[in-house]
Design an enzyme around this catalytic site. Sequence first.
Site, mmCIF file in Angstrom:
data_model
loop_
_atom_site.group_PDB
_atom_site.id
_atom_site.type_symbol
_atom_site.label_atom_id
_atom_site.label_comp_id
_atom_site.label_asym_id
_atom_site.label_seq_id
_atom_site.Cartn_x
_atom_site.Cartn_y
_atom_site.Cartn_z
ATOM 1 N N GLN A 134 -16.298 4.714 -4.207
ATOM 2 C CA GLN A 134 -16.799 3.775 -5.213
ATOM 3 C C GLN A 134 -15.757 2.704 -5.524
ATOM 4 O OE1 GLN A 134 -18.808 6.233 -8.544
ATOM 5 N NE2 GLN A 134 -17.482 7.644 -7.445
ATOM 6 N N ASN A 135 -14.531 2.910 -5.065
ATOM 7 C CA ASN A 135 -13.424 2.020 -5.418
ATOM 8 C C ASN A 135 -13.535 0.687 -4.687
ATOM 9 O OD1 ASN A 135 -12.536 4.132 -6.951
ATOM 10 N ND2 ASN A 135 -10.993 4.808 -5.482
ATOM 11 N N HIS B 90 -19.430 0.191 -3.308
ATOM 12 C CA HIS B 90 -19.426 -0.834 -4.354
ATOM 13 C C HIS B 90 -18.738 -2.120 -3.894
ATOM 14 C CE1 HIS B 90 -19.934 2.383 -7.743
ATOM 15 N NE2 HIS B 90 -21.042 2.141 -7.085
ATOM 16 N N CYS C 269 -23.608 -20.643 -0.443
ATOM 17 C CA CYS C 269 -23.522 -20.810 1.005
ATOM 18 C C CYS C 269 -22.837 -19.603 1.649
ATOM 19 C CB CYS C 269 -22.808 -22.120 1.350
ATOM 20 S SG CYS C 269 -21.015 -22.110 1.074
ATOM 21 N N CYS D 254 -16.371 -22.963 -4.601
ATOM 22 C CA CYS D 254 -16.429 -23.027 -3.143
ATOM 23 C C CYS D 254 -15.954 -24.397 -2.667
ATOM 24 C CB CYS D 254 -17.860 -22.765 -2.680
ATOM 25 S SG CYS D 254 -18.108 -22.956 -0.897
ATOM 26 N N CYS E 246 -19.268 -26.213 -0.856
ATOM 27 C CA CYS E 246 -20.467 -26.670 -1.555
ATOM 28 C C CYS E 246 -20.279 -26.807 -3.068
ATOM 29 C CB CYS E 246 -21.650 -25.748 -1.261
ATOM 30 S SG CYS E 246 -21.574 -24.142 -2.089
ATOM 31 N N GLY F 41 -11.742 12.625 -7.787
ATOM 32 C CA GLY F 41 -11.477 11.585 -8.764
ATOM 33 C C GLY F 41 -12.686 10.784 -9.192
ATOM 34 N N THR F 42 -13.849 11.413 -9.232
ATOM 35 C CA THR F 42 -15.046 10.708 -9.674
ATOM 36 C C THR F 42 -15.842 11.572 -10.636
ATOM 37 O OG1 THR F 42 -17.184 9.770 -8.989
ATOM 38 C CG2 THR F 42 -16.241 11.478 -7.559
ATOM 39 N N THR F 43 -16.438 10.931 -11.622
ATOM 40 C CA THR F 43 -17.288 11.650 -12.573
ATOM 41 C C THR F 43 -18.658 11.956 -11.985
ATOM 42 O OG1 THR F 43 -17.924 9.515 -13.508
ATOM 43 C CG2 THR F 43 -16.151 10.722 -14.627
#
Length: 254
Positions: A106-107, A124, A135, A153, A156, A194-196
């Site tokens: 997810q990092n 992510h 563009c 940008c 554009c 390390g993730t909930t």
Amino acid sequence: MTDTHTLDEIAELLALARRPLFITGAGISAASGLPTYRGTGGLYANGLNEEGLPYEDVLSGYMLRTRPELTWRELLRMAQRLAGRAQVNEAHRAIAALPHAVVLTQNVDGLHLEAGSRNVIEIHGNLRELHCTVCTYRRPNEDWQNLPIPPRCPECGAVLRPSAVLFGEPLPPEALTRLDEELARGFDLVFSVGTTSLFPYIAEPVALAASAGIPTIEINPEPTAVSHLVDYRLRGDAAQILPRIVETARSREG
């Protein structure tokens, strides 16, 4: 503290595994000086930024489209706090030492790739690249400190954005396709690090493995949404625990 016997059991499983999956969240980068998000002391622990605005509003796709200066001010404020801290740590290196490992992260810090992991699904996205909101212009994001608010940008004139998923935005189709393909191939060992595990697409691989009798391990300081599902629950710092497991496992291979 995790006992040596438990670590030896997990190391034996890893030594035998041919397709291990490592699901990682902000906690694996804590030893790199990067804060977690929703855990104790996390970046979003109280849900508000310095102006008292909800993070999920300020760092949303809607806000970027309607008031990009607010989103970019928050992104640059975060980058300033984290400047110089985003260094690969021993947990990233431990996983990278396993050439057959698949990483679902997810990092958005890019540290798994920097450490040398070969098969990384950045579900992510990644903050290390900017792209135009209109563009096809893209470029590496190498210097957060000197970006204007908002950056524009050069081709554009539209607002640039990081190639990371903001709140309220869909996940990258390419990453979802890769995840589906890897899940279809199957795994013989699953780590949650390390993730909930609050998002369904992060919890699901653990749940699928558990229901199929595939060994599952969680490394996290606090209980999570998948703690009740895993075979081994290790409370502590991934940068200390993972290298011990990987080193023991590699010594037993072959």
